[in-house]
Write a protein that holds these residues in place. Structure first.
Motif, PDB file in Angstrom:
ATOM      1  N   ARG A 162      82.534  54.588   9.297  1.00  0.00           N
ATOM      2  CA  ARG A 162      81.658  54.377   9.764  1.00  0.00           C
ATOM      3  C   ARG A 162      80.519  54.814   9.974  1.00  0.00           C
ATOM      4  N   LYS A 195      86.418  56.514  11.324  1.00  0.00           N
ATOM      5  CA  LYS A 195      86.320  55.727  12.347  1.00  0.00           C
ATOM      6  C   LYS A 195      87.064  56.230  13.550  1.00  0.00           C
ATOM      7  N   ILE A 240      84.677  57.939  16.679  1.00  0.00           N
ATOM      8  CA  ILE A 240      83.029  56.856  16.855  1.00  0.00           C
ATOM      9  C   ILE A 240      83.173  57.117  17.905  1.00  0.00           C
ATOM     10  N   PHE A 241      84.293  57.046  18.919  1.00  0.00           N
ATOM     11  CA  PHE A 241      83.703  57.234  20.661  1.00  0.00           C
ATOM     12  C   PHE A 241      83.609  58.146  20.916  1.00  0.00           C
ATOM     13  N   MET A 300      80.115  59.161  20.299  1.00  0.00           N
ATOM     14  CA  MET A 300      78.429  57.673  21.296  1.00  0.00           C
ATOM     15  C   MET A 300      79.196  58.884  22.710  1.00  0.00           C
TER      16      MET A 300
END
Lengths: 120, 421
Positions: free
Chosen positions: A49, A75, A78-79, A82
């Motif tokens: 992503r 994918k 992602i966190f 972030m």
């Protein structure tokens, strides 16, 4: 043999595609363009992503500058990505395309500004 | 009174594209009036990607997409006024605006392009019972607070409505550490694009409850919780299906309404389905020299189509400025939307003066599978195309070719409808 029903996100059409996985043999049906097949294969093998977010700006005319991963990342990361984005602060002025994080969360992918923010 | 050849109301994606196209068509004297402090409109807060696939063949974020058009306007040195709000437009194309530097000013426009965009349907329009605590936002307001002003909007979130902004905000708030408990949609289908359901909800395990609505809102100072219930076919809550969710934030993503106070003031005829002006194939309203494009005309899903439509309005306004009024008693043919097609834009076609092809955009009334989209010239079937899926959340289009009207000199109406087998 495993079957997965996906919706292609390669473009706004959102074609419903079916992927059948039989060992190394991956068969895609329901796609209306080659991108659909590419997307479906990638989605079952190694989904990725683009992550978009924003970074707090010191002394900017607005409080946050919007950012994105320069290319897509796994994918599952992602966190982690972030977490790094949230920890960083940028100093105004920020230019469109400016690199704000070099290698984000070990993905090798840069975080770049998607707008410019002038100094207050 | 100062005169400008083309005055564009709004400096968002529609206004910028219209300005660039009008300049390309040879109009030097253009003025954009924008009420915000920056150009770009709503794109500035849409920091997610997925914009520009049609226009630039690459996937951009909202601010990046806006920057491309802002660059075109800057390079062409097209004048614009920021922090300037238009308060009135009349049928004679006098535009009255107000700003801090000049006060109240009225200017004369050769042509006006309406590009004011849309606004969100508010809680007051929903008749949801319960208290009125803090913590209830329209999804776009929450988006602005979070992405531009840098506030944490909430920690435990329920979203009512599955419009695209609501779906985008479900992901955005999840990424920022909030817990999005559920997205509830009154209708039996989602109002958003499929790709957003996949990327914003499915990716993060956020449940989407179709045919559900909120029947109570709790909390006196700050929101403390809501009650969800399933609805029947008539959209009435079904007793016994109530579920309680504790939450501190409720986002509403329940529809967008074109912002047409100025258009109404100018006395243009409005369409009851789109809530935008009625326009012809030039995107001219029925007030001479006043054009409309983008979300003020009808709400779009994709900014790419806004840009395309606005460019057409810009070109046509330029032609009007250069060549003047269209001939009287032109052959105007109404477009009728029937049997599952809710509306068409444009609503009228000038068969004699139309370009080689005209794109007609429309939305369907319900989710349909394996239906045909049919076009009739009077009672004669002209084309019939099968579509696997049609959904109200995804705008459709057909292209009418000028050559297809040869042999129909007396045509009285064009009908666009869906058909089963």
């Amino acid at each position: 043999m495993e079957t997965r029903n996906l919706i292609c996100i390669g473009c706004p059409l959102g074609c419903p595609v079916t992927v059948t996985i039989d060992g190394d043999d991956i068969n895609v049906t329901g796609n209306t363009c080659p991108r659909g097949a590419d997307y479906a294969k990638k989605e079952v093998l190694s989904p990725t992503r683009i992550v978009t977010s924003s970074i707090r700006v010191n002394n900017g005319v607005i409080a946050r500058v919007s950012v994105k991963t320069k290319s897509d990342i796994p994918k599952s990361k992602i966190f982690d990505v972030m977490k790094e984005i949230q920890a960083v602060r940028a100093d105004a002025p920020v230019a469109l395309g400016q690199v704000l994080i070099k290698d984000c969360a070990g993905t090798g992918v840069e975080i770049i500004a998607t707008k410019s923010v002038n100094r207050l | 009174m100062t005169h400008h050849d083309i005055v564009i109301i709004g400096g968002g994606p529609a206004g910028l594209s219209a300005a660039a196209a009008a300049r390309k068509a040879g109009i030097q004297d253009i003025l954009i009036l924008e009420r915000d402090g920056v150009l770009g409109g709503i794109l500035n807060q849409c920091i997610h990607n997925g914009f520009g696939l049609h226009t630039f063949k690459e996937e951009l974020t909202g601010p990046e997409y806006a920057s491309r058009y802002i660059a075109m306007v800057e390079e062409e040195k097209i004048p614009y006024k920021l922090n300037t709000i238009v308060v009135d437009i009349n049928r004679g194309r006098e535009v009255t605006y107000i700003n801090k530097e000049e006060g109240l000013v009225t200017i004369q426009a050769g042509a006006v392009i309406l590009a004011m965009g849309c606004r969100e349907r508010p809680r007051g329009a929903l008749n949801t019972p319960g208290y009125r605590p803090a913590g209830i936002y329209s999804a776009g307001t929450a988006q602005r607070l979070m992405n531009i002003e840098g506030y944490c909007v909430g920690k435990e979130v329920v979203i009512l409505g599955s419009g695209d902004i609501g779906l985008i905000m479900a992901r955005r708030m999840t990424l920022e550490g909030a817990k999005v408990k559920v997205v509830a949609e009154l209708m039996p289908y989602s109002g958003g694009l499929k790709r957003n359901i996949v990327q914003c909800l499915d990716d993060y395990g956020i449940p989407l409850k179709l045919s559900h609505t909120i029947i109570n809102i709790e909390g006196k100072e700050r929101l403390t919780g809501i009650t969800l219930a399933e609805v029947d076919a008539n959209r009435n809550p079904i007793p016994g299906t109530e579920e309680h969710y504790s939450c501190d934030t409720l986002l509403l993503s329940v529809g967008l309404i074109p912002e047409n106070e100025l258009s109404k003031g100018a006395g243009v005829s409005m369409n009851r389905v789109t809530s935008g002006p009625n326009v012809d194939d030039c995107l001219e309203t029925e007030a001479e020299g006043i054009y409309a494009c983008g979300n003020v005309l009808h709400v779009h899903d994709l900014v790419d189509f806004v840009s395309q439509e606005a460019a057409l309005a810009g070109e046509n306004a330029a032609t009007y400025v250069k060549e003047g009024k269209k001939k009287e008693n032109a052959h105007k043919v109404p477009l009728l939307a029937e049997n599952g097609v809710r509306y068409t834009v444009p609503q009228v076609l000038n068969v004699d003066t139309m370009k080689d092809s005209v794109t007609v955009r429309f939305r369907v009334a319900d989710v349909y599978k394996d239906r045909y989209i049919a076009i009739y010239y009077d009672d004669k079937l002209i084309s019939r195309k099968k579509k696997k899926v049609l959904a109200p959340g995804e705008m459709e289009q057909v292209v009418l070719k000028k050559s297809s009207f040869e042999g129909y000199p007396e045509i009285k109406q064009i009908k666009i409808c869906t058909e089963v087998e």
